[in-house]
Design a protein around this motif. Structure first.
Motif, short mmCIF file in Angstrom:
data_model
loop_
_atom_site.label_atom_id
_atom_site.label_comp_id
_atom_site.label_asym_id
_atom_site.label_seq_id
_atom_site.Cartn_x
_atom_site.Cartn_y
_atom_site.Cartn_z
N ASN A 32 0.84 -1.20 0.00
CA ASN A 32 0.00 0.00 0.00
C ASN A 32 0.87 1.25 0.00
N TYR A 33 0.61 2.16 -0.95
CA TYR A 33 1.38 3.39 -1.08
C TYR A 33 0.48 4.59 -0.86
N SER A 34 1.08 5.70 -0.42
CA SER A 34 0.38 6.97 -0.36
C SER A 34 1.40 8.09 -0.53
N GLY A 35 0.97 9.18 -1.16
CA GLY A 35 1.87 10.31 -1.37
C GLY A 35 1.29 11.27 -2.39
N SER A 36 2.06 12.30 -2.71
CA SER A 36 1.65 13.30 -3.69
C SER A 36 2.17 12.92 -5.07
N LEU A 37 1.34 13.06 -6.08
CA LEU A 37 1.76 12.76 -7.44
C LEU A 37 2.83 13.75 -7.88
N SER A 38 3.92 13.23 -8.41
CA SER A 38 5.04 14.08 -8.83
C SER A 38 4.89 14.57 -10.26
N ALA A 39 3.91 14.04 -11.00
CA ALA A 39 3.65 14.45 -12.38
C ALA A 39 2.22 14.08 -12.73
N PRO A 40 1.63 14.66 -13.75
CA PRO A 40 0.28 14.27 -14.16
C PRO A 40 0.25 12.82 -14.63
N LEU A 41 -0.88 12.16 -14.41
CA LEU A 41 -1.10 10.79 -14.88
C LEU A 41 -2.42 10.76 -15.64
N THR A 42 -2.35 10.47 -16.93
CA THR A 42 -3.55 10.42 -17.76
C THR A 42 -3.88 8.98 -18.09
N TYR A 43 -5.12 8.59 -17.80
CA TYR A 43 -5.57 7.23 -18.06
C TYR A 43 -7.05 7.24 -18.38
N LYS A 44 -7.41 6.69 -19.54
CA LYS A 44 -8.80 6.59 -20.00
C LYS A 44 -9.53 7.94 -19.96
N GLY A 45 -8.87 8.95 -20.49
CA GLY A 45 -9.51 10.26 -20.62
C GLY A 45 -9.50 11.12 -19.39
N LYS A 46 -9.00 10.61 -18.28
CA LYS A 46 -8.97 11.36 -17.03
C LYS A 46 -7.52 11.67 -16.67
N THR A 47 -7.23 12.93 -16.32
CA THR A 47 -5.89 13.32 -15.90
C THR A 47 -5.89 13.63 -14.41
N TYR A 48 -5.02 12.94 -13.69
CA TYR A 48 -4.81 13.18 -12.27
C TYR A 48 -3.60 14.10 -12.16
N GLU A 49 -3.81 15.29 -11.60
CA GLU A 49 -2.80 16.34 -11.68
C GLU A 49 -1.68 16.15 -10.66
N ALA A 50 -0.49 16.67 -11.01
CA ALA A 50 0.65 16.68 -10.09
C ALA A 50 0.27 17.42 -8.81
N GLY A 51 0.70 16.89 -7.67
CA GLY A 51 0.40 17.49 -6.39
C GLY A 51 -0.81 16.88 -5.69
N GLU A 52 -1.66 16.15 -6.44
CA GLU A 52 -2.80 15.49 -5.81
C GLU A 52 -2.31 14.39 -4.87
N GLU A 53 -2.99 14.25 -3.74
CA GLU A 53 -2.71 13.16 -2.83
C GLU A 53 -3.32 11.87 -3.40
N ALA A 54 -2.55 10.83 -3.42
CA ALA A 54 -3.01 9.57 -4.00
C ALA A 54 -2.70 8.41 -3.06
N ARG A 55 -3.57 7.42 -3.11
CA ARG A 55 -3.35 6.14 -2.42
C ARG A 55 -3.41 5.04 -3.47
N VAL A 56 -2.43 4.16 -3.44
CA VAL A 56 -2.35 3.08 -4.42
C VAL A 56 -2.15 1.75 -3.69
N LYS A 57 -3.02 0.80 -3.98
CA LYS A 57 -2.83 -0.56 -3.49
C LYS A 57 -2.36 -1.41 -4.65
N PHE A 58 -1.18 -1.98 -4.51
CA PHE A 58 -0.58 -2.78 -5.57
C PHE A 58 -0.50 -4.22 -5.12
N GLN A 59 -1.16 -5.12 -5.87
CA GLN A 59 -1.12 -6.55 -5.58
C GLN A 59 -0.48 -7.28 -6.77
#
Length: 253
Positions: free
Chosen positions: A86-113
């Motif tokens: 399980n990860y959490s932190g601020s996005l260091s760059a924009p992430l675009t996936y399926k038409g949606k862009t998650y902007e740099a600086g947004e707080e994100a949580r990622v569960k990787f299995q």
């Protein structure tokens, strides 16, 4: 689900149940435990830099194995390795996936299995005067489940992927003294259209093995687990991971 993972799993079980027919056949179990550390956990959109460059985390490492071995012939193994971080932190760059862009600086949580099951077969290509001195080469069939659950205040996505892959397998043993030897076992499949040494899949272990008695041994070593996949498609994302772990491995009959 694709038929390929099921076929891979069937072949893995088949090699384990194939009759060995030799008097020196041995069966044993191996349990590995430790802590994995993240050197790199990378998610990036098409032609974008990594959005998770600063994400770091540690997690428990567990690996369960069953082996049927013959010193002069084929060894067969079945391996299960769960993995969840399980990860959490601020996005260091924009992430675009399926038409949606998650902007740099947004707080994100990622569960990787990334749990895997694999069947392995290898054969000795070199055996020294000491039976504990050898090189074995073969292959593995891996069934992999990859799940990325990505969440931010502005939105989320979940990506699930099942796949079956063939890998190369190399196992070596080098005696140091009566009770100690260096033991390595690696499964790997380099990328043919990306970064050869960072993409694909690599699972490498190196350890110092102490023979406790004729039925058991204990290893202290490191495991490196790394690789990645970049579909190079607009509106898709790529991933790359690099973990290391300090592990203890106990082998017993």
């Amino acid at each position: 689900m694709s038929k390929l993972p099921l076929i891979s799993l069937f072949l893995a079980v088949t090699v384990l149940t194939y009759p060995a027919g030799a008097s020196d056949t041995d069966s044993h179990f191996e349990v590995e435990a430790g802590v994995i550390n993240t050197h790199n956990f990378e998610l990036h959109g098409y032609q974008q830099p990594s959005a998770t460059a600063d994400f770091t985390q540690s997690a428990p490492d567990l690996r369960l194995e069953y082996w049927r071995t013959q010193p002069q012939s084929w060894n067969y193994g079945l391996v299960a390795q769960p993995l969840s971080v399980n990860y959490s932190g601020s996005l260091s760059a924009p992430l675009t996936y399926k038409g949606k862009t998650y902007e740099a600086g947004e707080e994100a949580r990622v569960k990787f299995q990334f749990p895997t099951v694999r069947g392995t077969a290898n054969y000795p290509v070199f055996i020294g005067h000491d039976p504990d001195s050898y090189v074995r080469i073969g292959g593995s069939l891996i069934v992999r489940y990859a799940n990325i659950d990505f969440q931010t205040p502005s939105g989320s996505f979940k990506s699930v992927n099942w796949i079956g892959l063939p890998l190369f397998n190399v196992e070596t043993s080098t005696p140091l003294s009566e009770h100690y030897r260096v033991f390595t076992r690696s499964d790997f499949l380099p990328s043919v259209d990306g970064n050869t040494l960072l993409d694909g899949l690599f699972d490498v272990s190196v350890g110092l093995r102490r023979q406790i008695n004729k039925d058991s041994s204990l290893d202290l070593g490191v495991r490196l687990f790394f690789g990645g996949y970049d579909p190079k498609k607009v509106d898709d994302y790529a991933s790359r991971i690099f973990y290391d772990a300090i592990v203890l491995r106990y082998s017993f009959r």
